[in-house]
Scaffold this motif. Structure first.
Motif, short mmCIF file in Angstrom:
data_model
loop_
_atom_site.label_atom_id
_atom_site.label_comp_id
_atom_site.label_asym_id
_atom_site.label_seq_id
_atom_site.Cartn_x
_atom_site.Cartn_y
_atom_site.Cartn_z
N UNK A 150 0.80 -1.22 0.00
CA UNK A 150 0.00 0.00 0.00
C UNK A 150 0.83 1.26 0.00
N UNK A 151 2.03 1.16 0.61
CA UNK A 151 2.87 2.35 0.72
C UNK A 151 3.85 2.46 -0.44
N UNK A 152 3.91 1.40 -1.24
CA UNK A 152 4.98 1.35 -2.25
C UNK A 152 4.62 2.13 -3.52
N UNK A 153 3.36 1.98 -3.97
CA UNK A 153 2.97 2.64 -5.23
C UNK A 153 2.42 4.02 -4.90
N UNK A 154 3.17 5.04 -5.28
CA UNK A 154 2.82 6.39 -4.82
C UNK A 154 2.20 7.25 -5.91
N UNK A 155 2.32 6.87 -7.14
CA UNK A 155 1.77 7.71 -8.20
C UNK A 155 1.91 7.01 -9.54
N UNK A 156 1.60 7.70 -10.57
CA UNK A 156 1.62 7.15 -11.93
C UNK A 156 3.05 6.77 -12.31
N UNK A 157 3.35 5.50 -12.39
CA UNK A 157 4.69 4.99 -12.64
C UNK A 157 5.68 5.49 -11.57
N UNK A 158 5.20 5.68 -10.36
CA UNK A 158 6.07 6.18 -9.29
C UNK A 158 5.98 5.28 -8.07
N UNK A 159 7.12 5.07 -7.43
CA UNK A 159 7.14 4.28 -6.21
C UNK A 159 7.86 5.08 -5.12
N UNK A 160 7.83 4.50 -3.92
CA UNK A 160 8.49 5.17 -2.81
C UNK A 160 9.97 4.84 -2.73
N UNK A 161 10.51 4.21 -3.77
CA UNK A 161 11.95 3.97 -3.79
C UNK A 161 12.68 5.31 -3.80
N UNK A 162 13.62 5.43 -2.91
CA UNK A 162 14.47 6.62 -2.87
C UNK A 162 15.61 6.46 -3.88
N UNK A 163 16.22 7.56 -4.28
CA UNK A 163 17.39 7.40 -5.15
C UNK A 163 18.41 6.49 -4.50
N UNK A 164 19.02 5.64 -5.29
CA UNK A 164 20.04 4.77 -4.75
C UNK A 164 19.52 3.49 -4.11
N UNK A 165 18.22 3.23 -4.23
CA UNK A 165 17.67 2.02 -3.62
C UNK A 165 17.27 1.01 -4.68
N UNK A 166 17.27 -0.25 -4.29
CA UNK A 166 16.73 -1.26 -5.18
C UNK A 166 15.89 -2.26 -4.39
N UNK A 167 14.92 -2.84 -5.06
CA UNK A 167 14.13 -3.91 -4.46
C UNK A 167 15.00 -5.16 -4.45
N UNK A 168 15.10 -5.83 -3.34
CA UNK A 168 15.84 -7.08 -3.30
C UNK A 168 14.93 -8.29 -3.23
N UNK A 169 13.77 -8.13 -2.62
CA UNK A 169 12.88 -9.28 -2.51
C UNK A 169 11.43 -8.82 -2.46
N UNK A 170 10.56 -9.75 -2.79
CA UNK A 170 9.12 -9.51 -2.74
C UNK A 170 8.54 -10.54 -1.78
N UNK A 171 7.66 -10.07 -0.91
CA UNK A 171 7.08 -10.97 0.10
C UNK A 171 5.57 -10.96 0.01
N UNK A 172 4.98 -12.14 0.11
CA UNK A 172 3.52 -12.25 0.22
C UNK A 172 3.18 -13.28 1.29
N UNK A 173 2.03 -13.11 1.95
CA UNK A 173 1.63 -14.11 2.93
C UNK A 173 1.37 -15.45 2.24
N UNK A 174 1.76 -16.53 2.90
CA UNK A 174 1.44 -17.84 2.36
C UNK A 174 0.00 -18.16 2.73
#
Lengths: 269, 169, 761
Positions: A150-174
């Motif tokens: 919910x906090x990750x997608x912030x706008x049209x083709x925009x995420x809350x990733x700061x400059x210099x960050x990368x996603x390393x993993x994706x987690x979902x409930x089993x």
């Protein structure tokens, strides 16, 4: 069409990628499968001066169970997720979603982290992640953090990733055995969804009904209050801001949101 | 920058621009022009080749991304002048007319059969949704893939037994 | 046993399957060594005056050899429309003072390497002074904003006019219904885009490699555009990756590539991107049609009127004249006592219109077939019954229609009956009724189309329908055929070899076909309008027969016998004295002392008229509007089937394109003339998942116009499929009161039609 010129460097590890992002600045972009980035670069809609390749970092690839979560490396291709026995039993909505991205060739290259970072509101995985209440692990200069969908997608083709960050993993409930539904409405194969709906555990997510994937909260509330699938789905378009394009105007998108939500709530895929 | 990779089993080392698309590397540097460029948006699949045995659109892969890996093109399918079973089936079923989409279609079919050796018609159509054809209406292409399915060696050209490369694929 | 009529695998295929075809971009030739690469700067606005063009930044970009604008092209004459059109709508070969559509070429940049071109093109600075776009046909016809000021109008040509219409045409009709419908703009989108490679030799002669549908026509177009004598031009046709009508002649870009090569004194090459192809290759269809149909309640149609406004696009090209063919075929396969049709072509600030599979005839069929269903709905009669009541009865002698078309042979009722039987029409209607009774959300629709179409037209009175062929037998037992046709997927190498093999007794795989090189074959009509087999194939058969007669004379002297006593044994490919098989001489031997070669021209008495009927079965999700095409059942009768494999392939491809127009594909512009479907991600190009496998039924009503009895099959599938699918979608929703949905029946359009019908109920 071909991209504007750029330099290329292969990162040796995820922390190395973070260092490179830091030293190369704003004009550097990460490259995993390249199937969100390269199409944009070929159309000259993006022209980074450096690409940092993280596509072959084994630490970012793979699917495993970790307690009550499924953890997937960000550079895991869609196809690997779609065909993973573990994912199909424990997070079938997500596996199904990954199996609908583009076409087989695209699924062999495009990665789940790449798709989430691209944050196309019409795409499959962002909607699925929202529906599942998943999260992403992010590595940056300051260390690691976990960001809820919910906090990750912030706008049209925009995420809350700061400059210099990368996603390393994706987690979902089993959630093995949990009933789920998924509806991707297209005009023609390998299109992005004109509208999409995904439902599980009383949560309903919509694709292409606004600048980001959205929760259909009015419909969710109705469900929680005891409404039937059909009754709840009538409220699916509330709070949405659908756009208009060659495929659909706003009225039609709202209508589709209602129909697809009902079908998703009926556990149809 | 220097890049080393294997093309149809032959090791190559070439100096390329980072932005050189794999399809252009294959066509202009290797002289393998069967793969064609048919669009700008990763839609049509005319450029499809196998990368470590799995089908990819070579217009959306940088040559440098393929470093150290195995690329198989349509030219690399036939062994000793004998048509690969998928190629033979395309001929038998008249699955090509102008031929422009054909190498990509054949490679996509080889990839499909390596992952699903006995597809239904619907699975063939969905499996080829990333490959456009204007001439055939897809009818005979589907017949060709179904005919090739179940023939020995139809999926060969990919990795063994349908296992898919995990690394960087 | 004759090989004619059998399924012979294509001799072309092994090459295509292993090393791939050699398309224009693939050509490697020493004459093209050191070639530079040509790129076009194209207008991003639909209508504007050009203030100025600054190429200085481009010129200093890496690898840029040169940059040109209209100012540099003083030696190239403007392009003027054909004789039936407004002469004042000439335009320069490269836009000079005005651009008239998004994609209009404005400047040329030439680079050493291909990748550098895309970089450099972005640096050309063009000053556009925007003018209002003209996209809507009514607005264009109002002449408020003119594309060609000197012309004083946007109407480029008319075919009859409303003063010729009979106001009493429908007086005796019990029922009259009228509707304005759209035959929408589509993109031919062959998988191979356009391209060219050009090199001039030291004597000032041009060799141009261009993907085309007839090298001879391309050569004369090229020569005319360049302002050089035709003898100075040689066109070579590499493998062509599909054309569908849009690769005839030469486009400005082809000529400009040749011009660059001459100007720079080095070879030049160009390959179009898909974006350019979708906005600058000619588009197809784009007719607004007002159909009016009237008759009796018993289903007899008494009168039909068709009024057409053809969107010509920004430049006057073939598309502007296609209404002529639409009018010619307006009544279709029906005997309608009174029918009239008029048309006008109007320029708009959009991509110019050209020919696209069927070229004017699909539009005629789509109109009359929609009209038939509208009439059927008005009188509450089954659409199959209405058609049966009005089809021309079977005829074996040519039948001239009121529009001047001379239909050669036809049995339209048999085609309709056959397709209905194969489709199981009555069973389908029962299933439809059951679904309706249950109130299923997925509705079943059954759509029909009966059609007749014109193939193998000549070029007009000066140029009767004909084609040449040269057949030569070599001493080594092989043979070579030179044809004036121009295959680009149709399989002529195999089909023409079958025809020659049948006469000469030489195996198909020992026969080589050559085409498309104007130095080798100076005359030819190319491949289009479904002419090739009935003219080119007939010529090959004729040449082979003439060759046998020449060989017979040689054999007679060789065997010291009377020619009349000799028998040609096709099985052995040898002449023998009748009754004495040991006294024989192989055909190939007769080529040793002197070349054994014949060139002949086959002339047809006229155009032929293939016909058929299609049944489309669709399912419509009444909640979302999504259409799924479940079945396409067709009868496409084009006379004798030479090679069922190839004929079926042509039908499949045509059916797919026809169906695609009905419910999937469309070119869309916004109000400012910006193309919204300029990529394969946006243009809904048909994929394998949108169509089923097709069910083809066989029917062969021979023509008497050539010894083979063949008509043209290439476009028939696309002509029947479009209205069948469109009618099926509307039929699915008829019980809701839906009477018409414009093409394509996209989900949104279908849903809107349903919603409107429910609101009106």
């Amino acid at each position: 069409m071909i991209p504007a010129p750029f330099d290329y460097v292969a990162a040796e590890s995820a922390p190395h990628a973070v260092d490179l992002l830091g030293s190369l600045g704003d004009d550097a972009k990460l490259l995993a499968g390249g199937h969100s980035l390269l199409p944009m670069m070929k159309l000259r809609l993006a022209a980074p001066s450096v690409l940092i390749d993280i596509g072959r970092l084994t630490e970012l690839i793979g699917i495993r169970a970790e307690g009550d979560e499924l953890v997937m490396g960000a550079a895991t291709p869609h196809d690997t997720l779609a065909t993973s026995g573990l994912a199909r039993s424990d997070a079938p909505l997500l596996a199904h979603s990954a199996g609908l991205v583009g076409d087989p060739q695209i699924r062999h290259r495009g990665t789940i982290g790449g798709s989430l970072a691209h944050a196309d509101p019409a795409a499959d995985l962002p909607m699925a992640l929202i529906a599942l209440g998943g999260s992403v692990d992010v590595l940056g200069p300051g260390g690691t953090r976990n960001v809820a969908a919910e906090d990750f997608f912030t706008g049209f083709f925009e995420t809350s990733l700061e400059p210099g960050e990368l996603i390393t993993a994706v987690r979902v409930p089993r959630r093995p055995g949990a009933a789920w539904g998924y509806q991707k409405f297209v005009r023609r194969a390998n299109d992005w969804a004109i509208v999409g709906a995904a439902a599980i555990d009383g949560r309903i997510a919509l694709a292409n009904m606004g600048p980001t994937p959205l929760r259909a909260r009015a419909a969710e509330q109705a469900l929680a209050d005891g409404a039937s699938a059909a009754e709840a789905a009538e409220l699916a378009a509330e709070g949405t801001e659908p756009g208009e394009d060659v495929h659909a105007d706003r009225d039609y998108r709202r209508h589709l949101a209602r129909v697809l939500t009902r079908r998703a709530l009926e556990h149809r895929a | 920058m220097q890049v080393e990779l294997f093309v149809n089993g032959q090791q190559r080392s070439d100096d390329v621009e980072p932005r050189l698309l794999l399809v252009h590397y294959l066509r202009e540097v290797c002289g393998l022009r069967a793969a064609n460029v048919g669009c700008d948006t990763t839609s049509c699949g005319a450029c499809t080749v196998l990368l470590n045995g799995t089908s990819v659109k070579s217009c959306t892969v940088l040559t440098v991304q393929a470093a150290g890996q195995q690329v198989t093109t349509a030219e690399g399918l036939a062994a000793d002048g004998e048509l690969h079973p998928v190629q033979a089936a395309f001929r038998q079923e008249h699955g090509l007319q102008c031929g422009f989409c054909t190498p990509g279609m054949v490679m996509a079919a080889v990839g499909l059969l390596s992952e699903n050796p006995h597809p239904t018609e619907a699975e063939v159509r969905e499996g080829l949704e990333g490959n456009f054809c204007r001439c055939t209406g897809y009818h005979n292409i589907v017949r060709a893939v179904l005919a090739a399915a179940g023939t020995a060696g139809a999926a060969a050209g990919g990795t063994a037994d349908g296992e898919r490369a995990e690394v960087g694929a | 046993m004759s090989i004619l009529g059998t399924r012979v695998l294509r001799t072309e295929d092994p090459r295509f399957l292993t090393s791939g075809g050699v398309y224009t971009e693939d050509v490697v030739d020493e004459r093209l060594a050191g070639a530079c690469h040509v790129f076009f700067v194209r207008s991003p606005v639909a209508h504007a005056r050009i203030g100025g063009i600054d190429v200085s930044a481009a010129l200093s970009a890496p690898g840029v050899v040169a940059a040109f604008t209209a100012a540099d092209l003083g030696d190239l004459a403007p392009i003027t429309p054909g004789p039936m059109f407004n002469k004042q709508m000439a335009r320069p070969i490269l836009a000079a003072d005005k651009v008239r559509f998004v994609g209009d070429p404005v400047a040329i940049v030439v680079t050493e390497q291909p990748y550098q071109g895309e970089d450099a093109v972005e640096l050309v600075d063009v000053d556009y002074d925007p003018l209002p776009a003209v996209v809507d046909l009514a607005a264009a016809a109002s002449d408020e904003v003119l594309l060609y000021e000197e012309a004083g109008t946007n109407v480029t040509g008319t075919f009859g006019d409303s003063s010729q219409l009979d106001e009493h045409l429908f007086d005796d009709c019990e029922v009259v219904t009228t509707r304005t419908i759209l035959n929408q703009r589509v993109a031919p989108a062959p998988m191979e885009t356009r391209g060219a490679a050009a090199a001039w030799d030291s004597s000032g002669r041009l060799t141009a490699w261009i993907p085309n549908q007839g090298a001879q026509g391309t050569k004369s177009s090229l020569a005319r555009l360049l302002g050089v004598p035709a003898e100075q031009v040689r066109v070579i046709t590499p493998d062509v990756g599909g054309a569908f009508g849009a690769k005839f002649g030469a486009d400005p870009e082809h000529a400009l590539v040749a011009w660059v090569a001459r100007r720079l004194g080095r070879p030049a090459r160009w390959t179009e991107t898909r974006y350019e192809n979708l906005i600058a290759m000619t588009h197809g269809r784009a007719q607004q049609q007002t159909v009016t149909i009237g008759g009796r309640r018993d289903g007899t149609v008494l009168a039909y009127r068709l009024e057409i406004v053809q969107d010509a696009g920004a430049h006057v090209r073939i598309g502007a004249m296609l209404p002529f063919l639409t009018i010619l075929m307006a009544p279709g396969p029906y005997q309608i006592p009174r029918a009239e049709a008029i048309a006008k072509s109007v320029v708009t600030t959009t991509t110019p219109m050209g020919a696209y599979r069927g070229a004017g005839r699909p539009e005629a069929t789509a109109a009359i077939e929609r009209a038939m269903d509208l009439f059927a709905a008005e009188i509450g009669m089954d659409p199959a019954q209405v058609r049966r009541r009005n089809l021309l009865p079977k005829f074996t002698e040519p039948h001239r229609t009121k529009f001047g078309a001379l239909y050669d042979t036809g049995d339209y009722a048999a085609a309709l009956d056959k397709v209905l039987a194969v489709a199981g029409y009555d069973e389908l209607r029962r299933e439809q009724a059951e679904r309706r009774a249950r109130g299923d959300t997925v509705a079943l629709g059954i759509g029909l189309a009966s059609y007749v179409e014109i193939t193998g037209m000549g070029d007009g009175e000066e140029s009767p329908p004909q084609e040449n062929a040269t057949v030569e037998v070599h001493p080594d037992g092989t043979a070579t055929i030179l044809t004036g046709t121009s295959p680009h997927g149709q399989g002529h190498a195999t089909a023409w070899a079958m025809l020659a093999s049948d006469e000469l007794g030489i195996p198909v795989d020992k026969i080589t076909l050559k085409w498309g090189d104007t130095d080798l074959i100076p005359e030819g009509g190319g491949t289009g309008g479904s002419r090739s087999l009935q003219h080119g194939g007939a010529a090959v058969q004729q040449a082979s027969q003439e060759l046998i007669e020449i060989a017979r004379e040689r054999a007679a002297s060789e065997l010291e016998a009377n020619a009349a006593d000799l028998r040609f044994d096709v099985g052995r490919s040898a002449f023998e004295v009748a009754g004495d098989p040991d006294a024989s001489v192989p055909l190939a031997h007769l080529a040793e002392a002197e070349r054994l070669v014949v060139r002949t021209v086959f002339t047809a008495p006229g155009a032929t008229f293939p016909f058929g009927s299609h049944v489309a079965v669709v399912e419509v999700d009444t909640e979302t509007g999504k259409v799924v095409l479940r079945r396409m059942v067709t009868v496409d009768d084009a006379g004798f089937v030479l090679n069922p494999l190839l004929a079926e392939g042509q039908r499949h491809g045509g059916i797919a394109q026809g169906a695609a127009q009905a419910f999937v594909e469309e070119v869309v512009y916004d109000g400012d003339g910006n193309p919204l479907t300029a990529s394969f991600a946006d243009y809904p190009f048909l994929s394998a998942t949108e169509v089923p496998s097709f069910e083809l039924a066989d029917m062969q009503t021979l023509t008497t116009y050539n010894p083979l009895g063949v008509k043209g099959i290439g476009e028939a599938g696309s002509i029947g499929a479009t209205p069948a699918v469109q009618n099926a979608v509307i039929d699915a929703l008829a019980h809701f009161g839906v009477r018409h949905i414009d093409m394509p029946a996209s989900p949104q359009r279908v849903w809107q039609a349903l919603r409107a019908a429910k609101e009106n109920a």
